[in-house]
Write a protein that holds these residues in place. Structure first.
Motif, PDB file in Angstrom:
ATOM      1  N   SER A   1       0.794  -1.218   0.090  1.00 58.88           N
ATOM      2  CA  SER A   1       0.003   0.191   0.112  1.00 58.88           C
ATOM      3  C   SER A   1       0.970   1.346  -0.045  1.00 58.88           C
ATOM      4  CB  SER A   1      -0.876   0.018   1.183  1.00 58.88           C
ATOM      5  OG  SER A   1      -2.038  -0.924   1.153  1.00 58.88           O
ATOM      6  N   LEU A   2       0.635   2.205  -0.773  1.00 62.98           N
ATOM      7  CA  LEU A   2       1.240   3.308  -1.048  1.00 62.98           C
ATOM      8  C   LEU A   2       0.508   4.472  -0.414  1.00 62.98           C
ATOM      9  CD1 LEU A   2       2.980   2.992  -4.581  1.00 62.98           C
ATOM     10  CD2 LEU A   2       3.973   2.388  -2.319  1.00 62.98           C
ATOM     11  N   MET A   3       0.941   5.339   0.504  1.00 65.74           N
ATOM     12  CA  MET A   3       0.238   6.627   0.872  1.00 65.74           C
ATOM     13  C   MET A   3      -0.089   7.491  -0.381  1.00 65.74           C
ATOM     14  SD  MET A   3       0.498   6.051   4.374  1.00 65.74           S
ATOM     15  CE  MET A   3      -0.673   7.462   4.704  1.00 65.74           C
ATOM     16  N   THR A   4      -1.425   7.748  -0.138  1.00 67.42           N
ATOM     17  CA  THR A   4      -2.002   8.744  -1.165  1.00 67.42           C
ATOM     18  C   THR A   4      -1.279  10.061  -1.429  1.00 67.42           C
ATOM     19  OG1 THR A   4      -3.679   9.587   0.291  1.00 67.42           O
ATOM     20  CG2 THR A   4      -4.242   7.730  -1.327  1.00 67.42           C
ATOM     21  N   TYR A   5      -0.534  10.641  -0.366  1.00 67.75           N
ATOM     22  CA  TYR A   5       0.172  11.826  -0.305  1.00 67.75           C
ATOM     23  C   TYR A   5       1.612  11.572  -0.587  1.00 67.75           C
ATOM     24  CZ  TYR A   5       1.041  10.499   4.800  1.00 67.75           C
ATOM     25  OH  TYR A   5       1.372  10.059   5.777  1.00 67.75           O
ATOM     26  N   ALA A   6       2.098  10.299  -0.819  1.00 66.50           N
ATOM     27  CA  ALA A   6       3.558  10.173  -0.986  1.00 66.50           C
ATOM     28  C   ALA A   6       4.029  10.879  -2.226  1.00 66.50           C
ATOM     29  CB  ALA A   6       3.946   8.761  -1.098  1.00 66.50           C
ATOM     30  N   ASP A   7       5.322  11.193  -2.314  1.00 70.94           N
ATOM     31  CA  ASP A   7       5.962  11.854  -3.336  1.00 70.94           C
ATOM     32  C   ASP A   7       6.371  10.772  -4.485  1.00 70.94           C
ATOM     33  OD1 ASP A   7       5.842  14.331  -2.342  1.00 70.94           O
ATOM     34  OD2 ASP A   7       7.970  13.920  -1.346  1.00 70.94           O
ATOM     35  N   GLY A   8       6.100  11.064  -5.768  1.00 70.99           N
ATOM     36  CA  GLY A   8       6.561  10.185  -6.771  1.00 70.99           C
ATOM     37  C   GLY A   8       5.867   8.940  -6.926  1.00 70.99           C
ATOM     38  N   LEU A   9       4.316   8.886  -6.777  1.00 72.48           N
ATOM     39  CA  LEU A   9       3.842   7.757  -6.846  1.00 72.48           C
ATOM     40  C   LEU A   9       3.789   7.042  -8.259  1.00 72.48           C
ATOM     41  CD1 LEU A   9       0.583   8.949  -4.732  1.00 72.48           C
ATOM     42  CD2 LEU A   9       2.067   7.080  -4.133  1.00 72.48           C
ATOM     43  N   PRO A  10       3.726   7.558  -9.166  1.00 72.87           N
ATOM     44  CA  PRO A  10       3.681   6.850 -10.455  1.00 72.87           C
ATOM     45  C   PRO A  10       4.967   6.127 -10.661  1.00 72.87           C
ATOM     46  CG  PRO A  10       3.045   9.118 -11.096  1.00 72.87           C
ATOM     47  CD  PRO A  10       3.339   9.132  -9.554  1.00 72.87           C
ATOM     48  N   GLY A  11       6.117   6.608 -10.096  1.00 77.55           N
ATOM     49  CA  GLY A  11       7.423   5.743 -10.082  1.00 77.55           C
ATOM     50  C   GLY A  11       7.341   4.484  -9.126  1.00 77.55           C
ATOM     51  N   LEU A  12       6.870   4.849  -8.134  1.00 81.36           N
ATOM     52  CA  LEU A  12       6.811   3.814  -6.950  1.00 81.36           C
ATOM     53  C   LEU A  12       5.959   2.654  -7.392  1.00 81.36           C
ATOM     54  CD1 LEU A  12       6.270   5.968  -3.769  1.00 81.36           C
ATOM     55  CD2 LEU A  12       8.292   4.618  -4.364  1.00 81.36           C
ATOM     56  N   VAL A  13       4.669   3.015  -8.283  1.00 81.77           N
ATOM     57  CA  VAL A  13       3.893   2.165  -8.823  1.00 81.77           C
ATOM     58  C   VAL A  13       4.581   1.224  -9.811  1.00 81.77           C
ATOM     59  CG1 VAL A  13       1.798   1.670 -10.250  1.00 81.77           C
ATOM     60  CG2 VAL A  13       1.816   3.262  -8.123  1.00 81.77           C
ATOM     61  N   GLU A  14       5.425   2.066 -10.763  1.00 80.76           N
ATOM     62  CA  GLU A  14       6.096   1.290 -11.594  1.00 80.76           C
ATOM     63  C   GLU A  14       7.238   0.121 -11.049  1.00 80.76           C
ATOM     64  OE1 GLU A  14       9.108   2.784 -15.248  1.00 80.76           O
ATOM     65  OE2 GLU A  14       7.442   3.760 -14.729  1.00 80.76           O
ATOM     66  N   ARG A  15       7.936   0.867  -9.968  1.00 77.76           N
ATOM     67  CA  ARG A  15       8.647  -0.298  -9.231  1.00 77.76           C
ATOM     68  C   ARG A  15       8.150  -1.357  -8.684  1.00 77.76           C
ATOM     69  NH1 ARG A  15      12.200   3.518  -5.346  1.00 77.76           N
ATOM     70  NH2 ARG A  15      12.713   1.077  -4.690  1.00 77.76           N
ATOM     71  N   ALA A  16       7.028  -1.251  -8.068  1.00 80.32           N
ATOM     72  CA  ALA A  16       6.178  -2.508  -7.524  1.00 80.32           C
ATOM     73  C   ALA A  16       5.729  -3.309  -8.337  1.00 80.32           C
ATOM     74  CB  ALA A  16       4.956  -1.626  -6.603  1.00 80.32           C
ATOM     75  N   HIS A  17       5.210  -2.834  -9.438  1.00 81.30           N
ATOM     76  CA  HIS A  17       4.602  -3.668 -10.641  1.00 81.30           C
ATOM     77  C   HIS A  17       5.653  -4.463 -11.459  1.00 81.30           C
ATOM     78  CE1 HIS A  17       0.548  -1.237 -11.444  1.00 81.30           C
ATOM     79  NE2 HIS A  17       0.436  -1.960 -10.133  1.00 81.30           N
ATOM     80  N   ALA A  18       6.898  -3.799 -11.199  1.00 84.66           N
ATOM     81  CA  ALA A  18       8.238  -4.471 -12.100  1.00 84.66           C
ATOM     82  C   ALA A  18       8.630  -5.635 -11.236  1.00 84.66           C
ATOM     83  CB  ALA A  18       9.265  -3.513 -12.400  1.00 84.66           C
ATOM     84  N   ALA A  19       8.340  -5.571  -9.829  1.00 85.11           N
ATOM     85  CA  ALA A  19       8.718  -6.577  -9.111  1.00 85.11           C
ATOM     86  C   ALA A  19       7.699  -7.656  -8.829  1.00 85.11           C
ATOM     87  CB  ALA A  19       9.083  -5.957  -7.562  1.00 85.11           C
ATOM     88  N   GLY A  20       6.456  -7.647  -9.353  1.00 80.72           N
ATOM     89  CA  GLY A  20       5.527  -8.536  -9.713  1.00 80.72           C
ATOM     90  C   GLY A  20       4.434  -8.131  -8.337  1.00 80.72           C
ATOM     91  N   HIS A  21       4.397  -7.135  -7.692  1.00 77.25           N
ATOM     92  CA  HIS A  21       3.597  -6.600  -6.755  1.00 77.25           C
ATOM     93  C   HIS A  21       2.148  -5.938  -7.094  1.00 77.25           C
ATOM     94  CE1 HIS A  21       6.662  -7.964  -3.988  1.00 77.25           C
ATOM     95  NE2 HIS A  21       7.409  -7.349  -4.355  1.00 77.25           N
ATOM     96  N   GLU A  22       1.142  -6.375  -6.454  1.00 80.10           N
ATOM     97  CA  GLU A  22       0.081  -5.445  -6.521  1.00 80.10           C
ATOM     98  C   GLU A  22       0.110  -4.248  -5.788  1.00 80.10           C
ATOM     99  OE1 GLU A  22      -3.737  -8.176  -7.868  1.00 80.10           O
ATOM    100  OE2 GLU A  22      -3.549  -7.632  -5.613  1.00 80.10           O
ATOM    101  N   VAL A  23      -0.682  -3.087  -6.114  1.00 77.25           N
ATOM    102  CA  VAL A  23      -0.428  -1.822  -5.415  1.00 77.25           C
ATOM    103  C   VAL A  23      -1.870  -1.509  -4.753  1.00 77.25           C
ATOM    104  CG1 VAL A  23      -0.011   0.511  -5.397  1.00 77.25           C
ATOM    105  CG2 VAL A  23       1.377  -0.935  -6.829  1.00 77.25           C
TER     106      VAL A  23
END
Length: 197
Positions: A1-23
């Motif tokens: 789970s990523l905080m809705t107010y975190a910085d750089g959310l698109p990049g964090l989502v990309e990294r999570a997906h690349a590692a095989g994780h749901e967000v």
């Protein structure tokens, strides 16, 4: 789970997906204790429906790639059925699931989700209320016990050093115990599937 107010959310989502994780989107909500700060963009119990929708949109619209929402804190907000109904109407419209963190036992999240036709799950075990490797490992064992008993279990933890350390030690032994780590949507599918008994 990523905080809705975190910085750089698109990049964090990309990294999570690349590692095989749901967000999941981790949405701050008002706790009972006024000394606890849920962070910016929190849903509060005194908001009207329009404000809830506006704050929810502000937290969710600027990024994508998440399958659902779970609450950050929220022991006060999630008790309020009317407020949670507004949240569920928005999640339904967005095609998102609800994972109730169960920060309070009588959360109205599951009932509101069910009433609005939103797929939902509930947390089974908090992993790191006590931030030591031993305590987290004990909670992970409890999670395994629950999973064996009911077919699946959901644990929620935080990015504490002790949690990471416990997970690094514990995860490699899962396969030998017949336990598989799966995305939250897989748990949802299994719970929704008709019983084969």
């Amino acid at each position: 789970s990523l905080m809705t107010y975190a910085d750089g959310l698109p990049g964090l989502v990309e990294r999570a997906h690349a590692a095989g994780h749901e967000v999941m989107a981790h949405l701050p909500m008002e706790p009972i204790d006024p000394q606890e700060n849920p962070g910016p963009g929190a849903l509060t119990a005194n908001m009207d429906a329009a404000s809830i929708r506006r704050v929810l949109a502000a937290g969710l619209d600027g990024w994508s790639g998440y399958v659902g929402v779970n609450n950050h804190m929220g022991s006060k907000f999630t008790k309020d059925r009317a407020q949670m109904t507004v949240v569920m109407e928005e999640l339904k419209a967005r095609g998102l699931l609800w994972l109730d963190s169960k920060t309070i036992g009588d959360s109205s999240g599951p009932a509101a989700a069910k009433a609005e036709g939103v797929p939902y799950l509930e947390r089974d075990v908090f992993l790191d209320n006590v931030e030591t490797v031993e305590a987290v490992t004990a909670q992970l064992e409890q999670l395994a016990t629950v999973a064996k008993a009911q077919g699946s279990a959901i644990g929620i933890g935080h990015p504490h050093d002790s949690t990471w350390a416990a997970l690094r030690q514990w995860l490699p032994g899962l396969a030998a115990r017949g336990i598989v780590l799966v995305p939250v949507t897989e748990v949802l599918k299994r719970q929704a599937a008709p019983s084969s008994n």
